[in-house]
Write an enzyme that holds these catalytic residues in place. Structure first.
Site, PDB file in Angstrom:
ATOM      1  N   HIS A  57      23.789 -24.763  58.646  1.00 24.26           N
ATOM      2  CA  HIS A  57      22.781 -23.897  58.614  1.00 24.26           C
ATOM      3  C   HIS A  57      21.531 -24.727  59.185  1.00 24.26           C
ATOM      4  O   HIS A  57      20.351 -24.194  58.756  1.00 24.26           O
ATOM      5  CB  HIS A  57      22.625 -23.492  57.111  1.00 24.26           C
ATOM      6  CG  HIS A  57      22.211 -22.121  56.998  1.00 24.26           C
ATOM      7  ND1 HIS A  57      20.791 -21.735  56.901  1.00 24.26           N
ATOM      8  CD2 HIS A  57      22.879 -20.972  57.005  1.00 24.26           C
ATOM      9  CE1 HIS A  57      21.019 -20.188  56.566  1.00 24.26           C
ATOM     10  NE2 HIS A  57      22.300 -19.851  56.977  1.00 24.26           N
ATOM     11  N   ASP A  96      17.113 -19.295  48.696  1.00 24.38           N
ATOM     12  CA  ASP A  96      17.429 -17.703  49.092  1.00 24.38           C
ATOM     13  C   ASP A  96      18.751 -17.398  49.300  1.00 24.38           C
ATOM     14  O   ASP A  96      19.234 -16.392  48.858  1.00 24.38           O
ATOM     15  CB  ASP A  96      16.331 -16.941  49.998  1.00 24.38           C
ATOM     16  CG  ASP A  96      15.160 -17.031  49.445  1.00 24.38           C
ATOM     17  OD1 ASP A  96      14.628 -16.973  48.337  1.00 24.38           O
ATOM     18  OD2 ASP A  96      13.815 -16.770  50.239  1.00 24.38           O
ATOM     19  N   GLU A 112       7.316 -14.839  45.116  1.00 22.43           N
ATOM     20  CA  GLU A 112       7.492 -15.083  46.488  1.00 22.43           C
ATOM     21  C   GLU A 112       6.679 -13.994  47.193  1.00 22.43           C
ATOM     22  O   GLU A 112       6.060 -12.978  46.569  1.00 22.43           O
ATOM     23  CB  GLU A 112       8.991 -14.966  47.065  1.00 22.43           C
ATOM     24  CG  GLU A 112       9.225 -15.407  48.593  1.00 22.43           C
ATOM     25  CD  GLU A 112      10.687 -15.670  48.640  1.00 22.43           C
ATOM     26  OE1 GLU A 112      11.251 -16.558  48.231  1.00 22.43           O
ATOM     27  OE2 GLU A 112      11.426 -14.713  49.257  1.00 22.43           O
TER      28      GLU A 112
END
Length: 413
Positions: free
Chosen positions: A85, A155, A267
């Site tokens: 990632h 997340d 957030e």
């Protein structure tokens, strides 16, 4: 998986003597393996191909590889790859060897591999010893069997423990618990010399703090001891919309300043007229709400979504609505633009997964995903908003993905 016997004739960067090591049967030069291991989420950096890929069955396999490289007069590049990632090829190894950490998960019964083990200590409380190759979703599932969970998340949960700890691990819980790297008691790390070292803030501390957030440049994490706490069962999930950035940021700052019985997640997101209201991160707004929001966006062109979460369980189920009502009292969001959900703890933490699966089904997940994280001080946030959010993103119509705004405190980073 092919044997490494054909490696040396066309790539002398790795000496033929590697074939004498026990790991030789776990090294692949198969073109498909090499190509797949050289991909990452960002897809900005490409064509950086390794000479081989190692599929370790135990930690000692990685140690043998790194020791072999270190002892050479000209060592070759070794890079550990978790879920791939990264965004700029950090897990690639030109003419070297990529270590596919997920391979350790296939041999979890090996005593040398950690997996996920939950324990308790009078000094530390509950914690989990977790293999660096483990995905956070699997850590969550394992710890929930004990009614426990880590306190800080990203997340997206389909990332490896070693991968996020090599970066920081930031999400909407950072203001309260700090990033994931602030919630680690100790680690086992393979150094560049091929030594397996246990480190913590009190033992081999220089290595400990170097590896945490060190982008994989100081060692390979094979085990991390993660802080656990009692897991909630459900969450109150709220989004509120603003048309004024100053009010939006001030409300964020106010919410993260509430220390006693405050929120568990804060957030923010930019919402643009040309962007999707329900993006791949989560499907939140109902069709009727989307129509209402789109109408406001057509007038404002840019809006700001404040996203908050309050955890709860059976013990405070009867009072959670009143607690949340007190927390949002006085906030300057637009009247009529508060939207609520009540979902399970796991459903909230794993909210991005459904969006990922949908994009995969449409062939849209395997495309470039450039990403940029910036820490902007409070003193500059209004200037940043004007120069970047308005002058570049809005006026030049640059948005094609989510733009997140995380409030946090220096005390937690």
């Amino acid at each position: 998986m092919s044997i490494l016997g054909k490696l040396n004739p066309w790539n002398p960067s790795i000496p033929y003597e590697i074939l004498s090591l026990n790991i030789s049967s776990k090294l692949s030069t198969n073109s498909h393996d090499i190509k797949e291991s050289s991909k990452d989420f960002g897809k900005i950096i490409q064509e950086i191909l390794p000479a081989a890929v190692l599929y370790p069955s135990c930690v000692n396999d990685i140690i043998d590889l790194i020791q072999f490289s270190h002892d050479l007069s000209v060592p070759f590049h070794v890079a550990a790859k978790g879920h791939g990632h990264s965004i700029r090829g950090q897990a690639m190894a030109k003419n070297g060897v990529i270590v596919e950490m997920s391979s350790l998960n296939n041999n979890i019964n090996n005593n040398e591999n950690c997996g996920v083990r939950v324990s308790w200590d009078s000094g530390l409380g509950f914690y989990a010893d977790v293999g660096g190759e483990q995905l956070w979703i699997d850590v969550l599932r394992s710890t929930l069997e004990y009614g426990l969970a880590p306190v800080s998340w990203t997340d997206y949960l389909y990332l490896t423990v070693g991968g996020t700890l090599s970066n920081a691990g930031i999400s909407g819980q950072t203001f309260r618990y700090g990033p994931q790297i602030s919630n680690v008691h100790e680690m086992d790390v393979i150094t560049g010399k091929g030594e397996l070292v246990t480190c913590s803030k009190d033992m081999n501390s220089e290595l400990f703090f170097g590896v945490l957030g060190g982008l994989g440049q100081f060692g390979i994490i094979t085990r991390a001891r993660i802080v656990l706490d009692k897991a909630p069962t459900r969450v109150k999930w709220v989004r509120m919309l603003y048309d004024d950035f100053s009010k939006f940021t001030k409300d964020q700052e106010h919410l993260i300043s509430i220390h006693h019985n405050g929120l568990d997640y804060v957030e923010g997101t930019l919402m643009m007229e040309q962007s999707s209201l329900n993006n791949w991160r989560s499907s939140f707004f109902s069709p009727s709400n989307q129509t209402k929001i789109a109408s406001s966006l057509s007038k404002n062109k840019i809006m700001y979504c404040l996203e908050i979460v309050k955890y709860y369980d059976d013990q405070n189920a009867n009072t959670i609505d009143e607690e949340l009502k007190k927390l949002v009292k006085g906030l300057k969001y637009l009247g009529g633009f508060m939207f609520k959900k009540d979902v399970s703890f796991v459903e909230f933490l794993n909210r991005v997964r459904s969006g990922e699966l949908e994009l995969q089904s449409k062939g849209k997940w395997d495309v470039p995903h450039p990403w940029l994280n910036l820490f902007v001080p409070k003193s500059s946030i209004m200037h940043f908003h004007a120069a970047v959010f308005v002058d570049i993103i809005l006026r030049q119509n640059k948005t094609t993905g989510p733009i997140l705004v995380y409030p946090t405190s220096r005390k937690r980073v």
